[in-house]
Scaffold this active site. Structure first.
Site, short mmCIF file in Angstrom:
data_model
loop_
_atom_site.label_atom_id
_atom_site.label_comp_id
_atom_site.label_asym_id
_atom_site.label_seq_id
_atom_site.Cartn_x
_atom_site.Cartn_y
_atom_site.Cartn_z
N ASP A 1 0.85 -1.18 0.00
CA ASP A 1 0.00 0.00 0.00
C ASP A 1 0.89 1.24 0.00
O ASP A 1 2.12 1.15 0.18
CB ASP A 1 -0.93 0.00 1.21
N ALA A 2 0.29 2.39 -0.20
CA ALA A 2 1.05 3.63 -0.40
C ALA A 2 1.99 3.90 0.77
O ALA A 2 1.54 4.13 1.90
CB ALA A 2 0.09 4.80 -0.58
#
Length: 717
Positions: free
Chosen positions: A250-251
């Site tokens: 994820d980011a």
């Protein structure tokens, strides 16, 4: 793997391999092109077909090996045509609808060059304080599993290289929906049984459906951040389940290992993540490091080669080596009539009628009031919508256009968040002059989604006061609740004639709301998450486990008992049981609650086999539940028959009920039909150091809601 992938891997430099294992957020075009020339393998959408083609051209024509890009985008519930939020889609109890909406999104996204979406969210969410419940399918593992698989099929179709297919991503693996306190990015302390019985099944369903990628969660699970959790990423997901796709971070999730306190610095975080099983890092961290920090001696070459193979295989499945470009003249940039019709029907289908004294649908009043912030607001799209998504109109404008014969008074009353109640008096005056008052209230989109946890789940601002003031006039009052999560409605729900939850319904939400008000559509959804009576109850899932002291009566501690103190309240009956002293039992509205305008009767349920063998193939149908359903109304309507299971005696404590089957049926006025629901052996299984069906008695509870089920016994031997 194909000969092409073997050949490419044999010719790639170490730097080119590392480049394939990163996805970078939207840099400006020049920076993006420079990164691609250096070997970057994935990027976010530029965003247009022309811009995507330009960047793909750099990758294919201006790099040594000509490897095309994966182009990612958060296509969550629509690209151009915005569908209802996933929680609303879950309320429809209709996997085919979920598949169709995902296919629409994939078709629009792929036409512009998007090949990879970070959806569906497979997290089981039992805490509505968490804003991201809007992005998922609710509190039930079985319903979530079915809908996750349906969404994967909708995105990917039968052939990823088709012009209407994109690679799906099951996220957030795993336990993200169980974060402490409903706070985003928070940790979860989960037992192996909780993981296996509640949180992992939807991800396994995604893998079975052929999902192309899985995203690691921001959360930590029992002390280990998921971006460094080798047991779950590699041993369970890749080895036990045989997942052969891409695991994407994820980011900045890899960089977050440093503040998590498990990595010394970014280089250490990158090494831990890839060693744990991550294949693609989101954010570009590996590209920012000194080459020595991630040299072959610091990263396992075999692990890197495995990750690169997975990335290249995804690109090959998408057909990007043969056809990296899209036709810019065929890019879909606006909704068409068919897409609008689909999302409009979906918005109505997922709406849930909480209660109704007959005031809905509106009986063609000559004069009515629309009040509340959602009377005129156009904020219907919900969380996770890109700026280019098709906007919605307002309910007031839609109703005026559809029914110019009506005398419609519009008073905002209050806005979403302001503490002032200056407009309530005007709304009250207007309410006294009309036959019916429709109060449109809710949460704006900004209060749901990522980084939108709330500690107070009542309507924000002065909206509750508006509802109570209008209802106090004696004018029949209908509440339309627009929200991205379950809310606490106890302060006003008993004072209104009817209430319907319409969620954030997307581009065609106002049209769907008017359809519901006028009776042109049925609010035929069922709650995918329970509505609590109070934030203090949370979590309050319907499938809670048995306790040794179950309560039979709710608490009645009120103001009249304050003078006697906590040692002597008036509710001493059944006191020493699992309950709150000051609340009735259970949630305000349980999972599965809802009804339409039509009324239905149910016959006695029957089973095809009351005894079945405990051992055998998991997917073998061991019994079929049948029940006759009759539409008693003078209008067509939808009924949702639900089947819940109770394991009477088990080796480990089990939920008091859990959903194992459902069927939606549309019946004309007066029509009867027999609804049959096949139950495979696997729905009777429990987790106790492995999945198994234990011999013994079970109860199947069949009905339209948990409160109206009829029980029938079956037995495994």
């Amino acid at each position: 793997m194909s000969a092409r992938i073997d050949d490419l891997l044999s010719r790639m430099t170490w730097a080119e391999k590392i480049g394939q294992l990163s996805i970078v957020f939207r840099p400006d075009p020049d920076d993006a092109a420079a990164l691609v020339r250096k070997g970057l393998g994935s990027t976010f959408w530029p965003p247009s077909a022309d811009a995507t083609n330009a960047l793909q051209r750099v990758a294919v024509e201006q790099t040594r090996l000509g490897i095309p890009l994966l182009v990612g985008l958060d296509v969550i519930h629509g690209q151009r045509t915005i569908a209802p939020i996933p929680l609303s889609q879950a309320a429809a109890f209709d996997p085919e609808l979920v598949r169709a909406l995902a296919h629409l999104a994939a078709t629009e996204a792929r036409s512009g060059g998007v090949t990879w979406t970070f959806s569906p969210m497979a997290d089981v969410s039992r805490d509505p304080r968490w804003g991201r419940v809007s992005e998922g399918f609710g509190e039930d593992p079985w319903l979530t599993s079915l809908l996750v698989a349906a969404m994967v099929r909708g995105y990917q179709g039968d052939d990823l290289s088709a012009p209407d297919a994109i690679a799906a991503t099951a996220k957030h693996f795993v336990g993200y929906g169980a974060g402490e306190g409903g706070r985003d990015y928070n940790g979860a302390d989960l037992s192996e049984r909780a993981l296996r019985a509640v949180h992992l099944p939807p991800f396994e369903a995604a893998v079975r459906a052929g999902v192309a990628s899985v995203m690691a969660a921001f959360t930590s699970v029992s002390g280990i951040p998921m971006h460094a959790h080798r047991h779950l990423l590699t041993e369970v997901l890749k080895q036990e389940w045989g997942f052969d796709g891409v695991i994407v971070g994820d980011a900045e999730g890899v960089a977050n290992l440093v503040p998590h306190g498990v990595a010394e610095d970014l280089a250490d975080a990158v090494r831990q993540a890839y060693a744990a099983g991550l294949d693609v890092e989101m954010g570009g961290s590996p590209l920012s490091l000194d080459a020595a920090e991630i040299a072959p001696g610091r990263l396992d070459p075999a692990r890197v080669d495995d990750a690169v193979r997975r990335v290249l295989a995804t690109k090959e499945a998408l057909g990007l080596f043969e056809n990296p470009y899209v036709d810019p003249t065929a890019e879909i940039t606006t909704p068409d009539a068919a897409s609008r019709t689909l999302v409009r029907a979906a918005a109505a289908r997922g709406s849930v009628l909480l209660h109704n004294d007959g005031s809905l649908p509106l009986a063609a009043p000559r004069r009515l009031l629309l009040t509340g912030p959602y009377a005129t607001s156009t904020d219907h799209l919900g969380a996770w919508v890109q700026y280019f998504g098709a906007r919605a109109g307002s309910v007031a404008d839609e109703l005026r256009d559809r029914r110019p014969d009506l005398d419609i008074l519009v008073e905002e009353g209050v806005d979403f968040l302001s503490p002032t109640d200056a407009g309530i008096a005007a709304a009250v005056r207007a309410a006294r002059e009309v036959a019916v008052a429709v109060v449109l209230v809710g949460e704006p989109s900004a209060l749901s989604g990522e980084a939108a946890s709330r500690s107070d789940l009542r309507l924000p601002g002065r909206q509750e006061e508006l509802i109570r003031a209008v209802a106090a006039t004696g004018t029949p009052t209908v509440v339309v609740l627009v929200t991205g999560r379950p809310l606490v409605v106890a302060g006003w729900i008993d004072e209104v004639a009817a209430a319907v939850v319409v969620w954030h319904g997307g581009t065609e939400a106002p049209a769907a709301i008017v359809d519901l008000l006028l009776g042109d559509a049925e609010p035929s959804g069922r709650l995918p998450m329970s509505f609590p009576r109070s934030v203090g109850q949370i979590p309050i899932p319907y499938a809670h486990e048995n306790t040794g002291r179950p309560a039979s009566t709710g608490g009645t501690l009120t103001a009249e008992h304050h003078d006697v103190g906590l040692h002597g309240p008036g509710n001493v009956q059944d006191k020493y049981s699992s309950k709150y002293l000051d609340l009735p039992l259970g949630p305000q509205f349980s999972f599965g609650h809802g009804s339409g305008y039509a009324r239905f009767s149910h016959g006695a349920p029957e089973v095809s086999a009351s005894v079945f063998p405990a051992e055998g193939p998991d997917d073998e149908t061991v019994t079929t539940v049948s029940i006759e359903v009759t539409n008693l109304a003078d209008r067509r309507g939808d009924e949702v028959v639900q089947v819940y299971l109770r394991d009477v005696v088990a080796s480990v404590t089990q939920p008091v009920r859990r959903l194992v089957g459902f069927a939606r049926r549309t019946l004309d006025a007066g029509e009867s039909a027999t609804v049959s629901i096949a139950l495979p052996r696997e729905v009777f299984a429990l987790w106790a150091e492995g999945w198994r069906v234990e011999s013994g008695a079970f109860e199947l509870h069949v009905g339209s809601t948990l409160a109206t089920t009829q029980a029938i016994a079956v037995e495994a031997r």
